[in-house]
Design an enzyme around this catalytic site. Structure first.
Site, PDB file in Angstrom:
ATOM      1  N   GLU B  66      -4.674   3.214   8.225  1.00  0.00           N
ATOM      2  CA  GLU B  66      -5.017   2.554   7.040  1.00  0.00           C
ATOM      3  C   GLU B  66      -6.739   1.268   8.090  1.00  0.00           C
ATOM      4  OE1 GLU B  66      -2.211   2.957   7.825  1.00  0.00           O
ATOM      5  OE2 GLU B  66      -1.533   3.843   5.988  1.00  0.00           O
ATOM      6  N   HIS B 135       7.906  -2.968   2.179  1.00  0.00           N
ATOM      7  CA  HIS B 135       6.427  -2.410   0.979  1.00  0.00           C
ATOM      8  C   HIS B 135       7.373  -3.864  -0.178  1.00  0.00           C
ATOM      9  CE1 HIS B 135       7.830   1.449   2.600  1.00  0.00           C
ATOM     10  NE2 HIS B 135       6.727   1.839   2.027  1.00  0.00           N
TER      11      HIS B 135
HETATM   12  C1  LIG Z   1       1.883   2.842   7.698  1.00  0.00           C
HETATM   13  C2  LIG Z   1       1.807   3.496   6.255  1.00  0.00           C
HETATM   14  N1  LIG Z   1       1.161   4.114   5.441  1.00  0.00           N
HETATM   15  C3  LIG Z   1       1.502   4.468   4.157  1.00  0.00           C
HETATM   16  C4  LIG Z   1       2.903   4.359   4.019  1.00  0.00           C
HETATM   17  C5  LIG Z   1       3.023   5.334   2.810  1.00  0.00           C
HETATM   18  N2  LIG Z   1       3.831   6.421   3.114  1.00  0.00           N
HETATM   19  C6  LIG Z   1       5.404   6.455   3.162  1.00  0.00           C
HETATM   20  S1  LIG Z   1       5.438   8.248   3.582  1.00  0.00           S
HETATM   21  C7  LIG Z   1       3.991   9.101   3.241  1.00  0.00           C
HETATM   22  C8  LIG Z   1       3.705   9.793   3.420  1.00  0.00           C
HETATM   23  C9  LIG Z   1       3.860  10.648   5.096  1.00  0.00           C
HETATM   24  O1  LIG Z   1       4.085  11.767   5.722  1.00  0.00           O
HETATM   25  P1  LIG Z   1       4.485  12.171   7.075  1.00  0.00           P
HETATM   26  O2  LIG Z   1       4.665  11.906   7.935  1.00  0.00           O
HETATM   27  O3  LIG Z   1       4.263  13.711   6.792  1.00  0.00           O
HETATM   28  O4  LIG Z   1       6.263  12.260   6.265  1.00  0.00           O
HETATM   29  P2  LIG Z   1       7.221  13.232   5.531  1.00  0.00           P
HETATM   30  O5  LIG Z   1       7.394  11.937   3.993  1.00  0.00           O
HETATM   31  O6  LIG Z   1       6.097  14.174   5.143  1.00  0.00           O
HETATM   32  O7  LIG Z   1       7.803  13.441   6.039  1.00  0.00           O
HETATM   33  C10 LIG Z   1       3.098   8.035   3.252  1.00  0.00           C
HETATM   34  C11 LIG Z   1       1.508   7.716   2.925  1.00  0.00           C
HETATM   35  C12 LIG Z   1       3.682   4.234   4.260  1.00  0.00           C
HETATM   36  N3  LIG Z   1       5.016   3.947   4.451  1.00  0.00           N
HETATM   37  N4  LIG Z   1       3.340   3.463   5.795  1.00  0.00           N
END
Ligand SMILES: Cc1ncc(C[n+]2csc(CCOP(=O)(O)OP(=O)(O)O)c2C)c(N)n1
Ligand SMILES: Cc1ncc(C[n+]2csc(CCOP(=O)(O)OP(=O)(O)O)c2C)c(N)n1
Ligand SMILES: [Mg+2]
Ligand SMILES: [Mg+2]
Lengths: 325, 333, 333, 325
Positions: B66, B135
């Site tokens: 972000e 959230h």
């Molecule tokens: C700081 C932040 N940015 C965006 C999100 C929204 N978000 C939640 S999970 C996710 C994807 C995470 O990807 P990854 O780290 O690969 O974990 P996975 O979901 O694949 O287990 C996003 C963008 C968040 N929770 N926190």
């Protein structure tokens, strides 16, 4: 571009380095005499980096700079009198006295601004690169930052964005060995900060930051890469700051010997020696560069001093832009 | 917002998407980026098919970074573009506060006017989806405290479109705080690209007994409460500031002067929330002399938003709470 | 703070250092980290020689990574330590907001009470040093809006020590906002480790015509103004809340009830500042009925802090401004 | 530790994997039937990572987890009924219904918590490691995060702190190929995310995340390194999530074929086949593991359902700690 053998280039490089040096000596002096306000970060000893780097740039290219940004600003072509006016809190300063040393920018020459936030300029540089790329232009963006900046999240995120989108950005790390008092060896475990480039899949190189030619060559190659659409690079220029971090610095974290050993590596003296050795310029031509720098700085101080003080009248109306006309 | 012939019912999310599409159509410098705004269509489906219309270049997926994203928007704006950033949940603006507050908001002033940062940051706030404390925040007070930012909170479908278009036009950084619960709500909005001017409050309803000032999802709750109050013989003016910064103080002062009572409703926790500013402003305005009752705030509890639905509901004002508080204010004063 | 026999004059910075030293002496779990807190002695010289007394392990220099530092403090606190973090300028808390607000503040609640985060974040705020917009903000309103954080702003030397000691004792995350201009100010403070309890305001002076509520560096300006006002026959009560969260509302309400007029003075920009909360609280408190005048705020302008000294001074309240505003309030109402 | 050849370990590993699978299938079902609130992130298909990793831990060790944290929580030894109660918004849940899926923690077993913030747990893990190190203990901290997390500034800063201070932290990246819809190849330019370890001067290794033995071996080695005071490591475990990112996911960003090909790499089936092949366990012993998992999950649902709903009564007094007694 041969900085040492080409007379015109040598003159330009040397004059730039002397101008930075003289400008900052003047600032140091004005501060010491209580004629200047705020804080200051001097890049004396590091002049070869902005000088060598900016010689690789042309019109339309951008830079982002740092709290230690006078050199970048001068090397990118800013007017000394407007810089000095800013530091002296004058209405004619680049920021009309609202920014001071840490916020001098010169958008007209592509200098998007010094930044009081360590690594703050790095994602901004990526964004400028994105703008260039989306418009299909071939400009480059050169982002200066210190060794301390590479441990900030902003740095990591900004470099990664530039990498994945192949943005035309050249990341120039001025490794002057310390982030304030934190030695680069304590702040990270890599041998060279340029090694971090590998984490982003971009080229990284470490150069002698007290040699404007070495800096220039590395930056020039990276700029060409950027213009060709091949993405960003990371260049680490190893150098040293002679003065304290800012006026509050008691230099407790480094030794007199260390400072002296780097003073012996004065980038300006080294460059002058090289230029003389190659017989590119004569002693008196060197002296002319020096004099030109001194005179320019003196004139800048005179002009700035004569200017009106920054005015508090329009503060409230200065916060928002009414839009460019 | 004057009704136009081409007004139809669409959802709030569609209204945002339409504004984005129209802005991108009419200005090459406008582009959109953020996490999952492309093929995925946005975490809340807001960007939808825009990537198919405008391509991956102008509807650009980003890594999860972000601070980097907002910083890149600042840089792109400085270099002449008109970036629009989507932050998936407004809670994650915490990651980007440096670029929002120390950079975007200050650059124009700090550089003596030599540069401007025309960018828009869109982010959904608010609770009600069971997404818990990280959230569900309503952080508008943070942004409204920062000189150099403009802040809007569209509460209707038409404003979701109109305020966003105005934000995109604006030469300053504008934070657009949408609300998750509103995305699926339907309402009228003009087809054409009509701007809702920044800095103008909307009087959503007029009454004589009290003025309810509400933001975001609380606007529709206030209107529902006003319906119920009317049945009990209490009539309320409902003001939706729409733009929090710059705030249309005059409309609020005028309506409160007229009714003599003010109930300020927000979802965010009470302490230091935006309605504290509205109250303070009122209490040092010409309306002060006309106040028949203390200026009352009805706000979220001073707690992080809990997960359990019954706890989550208890944490923020609901329609019956507004009815009860308004009734008390009118009956007791 | 009752005077003790071992009270002597020290500076505000020394008082902070003394508190840090005493806390580290009496509790192994307490340690200090941040940028340049070691050999350098802190950007403002606050940590001074502590590294020599407690070693590099417990007075730990960090790389420039505010988010990481605060996150590490959260983790260390969860794992049973009592970390104290120094952020060089409070402006850089923007970098760390996620860990401060989304993690530290919420964990105890979010985990149903199963964990606590006993950490202290110290950071100097405020303008007056010519450091311009990114190094001069007063961001207390951000923190005071977040449930789960406690927030203190020591305005005297004794409180710089006493509030910090109480903050270190507290099982919750406490944000301690010091002020750059106060560091070199001298004043009495007890040698022993006397706590200033969190959540208790201090009445610094009593008068009958108005109550001035002021925070941070504005406390001493308010007191100076009160001196001058007294010479003109206007006597003021001066209240220093000391803790902004939880706020000692009672003391403020009582003193305002007694004087009937309130002037709220802060350095931060007016819109959405902490004094807006104080005003809103007063206007919905029993004091409302006793108000002889509108509750007035005297605040920083809604501008980023400028560099030029004359501009910087114009941007925040000075003693003559307080005198003028207080006089107006008393004479006109 | 040989997960495949040692009957007790094999039973434990298999039961853990089945428990995670069955638990999440139950959650999926409860959501689909509208009996569960909020949002959820399922790790079905990724069970080998937490299972293999947590087998390297012992009492006193810590973990930090993610939004996709049920598996970590179970593998670290949490009680299923309290987890289920949390998801069902019950007073008996780990967070008394205040946290939900994204915030389950079990501080008693060293689980410092799931985290709704991508990379949020990474600096927290560094801090826990710092606490361990300052106390002179030999515990390890295991920090789970996804491939999407490695581009966050928090990740960069947290890993760097652990590296420079030689903290006993093992960073485990569950590379399931996507951060929500963002493919790992689009989000960064490195071939393996483990390559990023070089930027911090720590070891990095990529393993098959669908093989609990491979995961275990890598984590075990890293944990030993950590306990010995030799600092952190980065382990990338390549795996795949079968289900959508969360309930709103329409899977537009990946193909049916891709998902199917990974389903064929089911870590549980692969492990069962290996265990059978080695004759460590019999078919009926496998079935017993499966049944045990199913029964445990069913019992957890029953217990949770019978518990009182979370109460809104004490919300305001729950924000601040009054201090541990
Ligand atoms: C700081 C932040 N940015 C965006 C999100 C929204 N978000 C939640 S999970 C996710 C994807 C995470 O990807 P990854 O780290 O690969 O974990 P996975 O979901 O694949 O287990 C996003 C963008 C968040 N929770 N926190
Ligand atoms: C985000 C942030 N953190 C801390 C500071 C305070 N600070 C200013 S300069 C500096 C050191 C920067 O080191 P480096 O990047 O190496 O640049 P140098 O000063 O050596 O040129 C620090 C810690 C800051 N300005 N911004
Ligand atoms: Mg440096
Ligand atoms: Mg992933």
């Amino acid at each position: 571009m041969d900085l040492v053998k080409d007379a015109e280039t040598a003159t330009s490089a040397l004059t730039t380095m002397w101008t930075i040096r003289r400008f900052e000596e003047a600032v140091d002096d004005l501060f010491a005499r209580g004629l200047m306000h705020g804080t200051m970060h001097l890049s004396i000893g590091q002049e070869a980096v902005p000088t060598g780097a900016c010689l690789a740039l042309r019109e339309g290219d951008y830079i982002t700079s740092t709290h230690r940004g006078h050199g970048h600003c001068i090397a990118k072509g800013a007017q000394l009198d407007r810089m000095m006016a800013e530091l002296l809190a004058k209405e004619t300063g680049y920021c009309r006295g609202r920014g001071g040393s840490m916020h001098i920018a010169d958008v007209a020459t592509g200098n998007l601004g010094a930044n009081g936030i360590v690594a703050g300029g790095v994602p901004i540089a990526a964004g400028a690169g994105l703008a260039v790329k989306m418009r299909g232009q071939s400009h480059a963006v050169l982002s200066f930052f210190g060794d301390g900046a590479v441990n900030e999240g902003a740095w990591h995120e900004g470099v990664n964005l530039a990498a994945i989108w192949d943005l035309p950005v050249v990341f120039v790390c001025e490794n002057n060995k310390y982030g304030m008092s934190m030695s680069v060896n304590r702040a990270s475990k890599v041998d060279n900060l340029a090694d971090r480039a590998a984490a982003y899949g971009i080229p990284g190189v470490t150069v002698d930051g007290n040699d404007p030619q070495e800096v220039h060559d590395a930056v020039d190659e990276a700029v060409e890469r950027a213009r060709a659409g091949n993405g960003p690079s990371l260049i680490e220029a190893v150098t040293y700051r002679w003065k304290g971090h800012s006026k509050s610095d008691k230099n407790l974290y480094r030794s007199r010997e260390e400072i002296d050993s780097w003073r012996e590596q004065d980038p300006i003296t080294r460059f002058e020696t090289a230029v003389l050795h190659q017989q590119t310029l004569t002693e008196s031509e060197l002296a002319a560069c020096r004099d030109a720098a001194r005179d320019a700085v003196r004139a800048a101080i005179r002009t700035a001093n004569a200017a009106p003080d920054a005015s508090a009248d329009e503060l409230l109306s200065a916060v928002y832009s009414g839009g460019k006309q | 917002m004057t009704a136009t012939t081409d007004t139809r019912e669409i959802t709030y999310a569609e209204a945002v998407r339409e504004a984005l599409g129209q802005a991108m159509e009419s200005d090459d410098r406008v582009f959109l980026f953020g996490e999952d705004v492309g093929t995925y269509g946005g975490a809340f489906g807001v960007t939808g098919d825009l990537v198919h219309r405008f391509g991956e270049d102008r509807v650009r997926d980003t890594p999860i970074s972000e601070l980097g994203i907002v910083g890149a928007a600042v840089g792109a704006a400085l270099a002449g573009m008109r970036p629009i950033v989507e932050i998936q949940f407004s809670d994650f603006t915490a990651q980007a506060m440096d670029q929002i507050v120390n950079q975007a908001a200050k650059i124009h002033f700090m550089l003596g006017g030599a540069a401007e940062v025309p960018m828009v940051l869109r982010a959904p706030g608010g609770s009600g989806t069971g997404a818990a404390a990280q959230h569900s925040q309503s952080l508008e007070a943070w942004f409204a405290h920062i000189p150099g930012l403009k802040v809007v909170m569209p509460a209707t479908v038409a404003d979701a479109k109109g305020l966003l278009l105005a934000a995109i036009d604006d030469p300053n950084p504008v934070v657009v705080l949408e609300h998750k619960l509103l995305y699926k709500q339907s309402g009228p909005a003009p087809q054409e690209a009509t701007r809702t001017p920044l800095g103008k409050a909307a009087v959503r309803r007029t009454g004589t007994d009290l003025t309810i000032v509400a933001t975001g999802v609380m606007v529709s709750r206030a209107l529902e409460a006003a319906e119920q109050l009317a049945a009990e013989g209490i009539t309320a003016t409902v003001v939706d500031p729409r733009t929090l910064k710059p705030l249309d103080e005059q409309t609020i002062v005028d309506t409160v002067t007229a009714t003599g009572r003010a109930l300020l409703v927000q979802e965010a926790p009470r302490s230091g929330g935006f309605m504290s500013e509205v109250s303070a402003m009122l209490c040092d305005s010409p309306a002060f002399g006309y106040l028949r009752a203390p200026v009352r705030r009805l706000c979220g509890l001073d707690v992080p938003i809990p997960y359990a639905p019954q706890l989550e509901r208890a944490a923020v004002p609901q329609v019956p709470d507004i009815v009860a508080e308004a009734t008390k204010l009118v009956r007791e004063w």
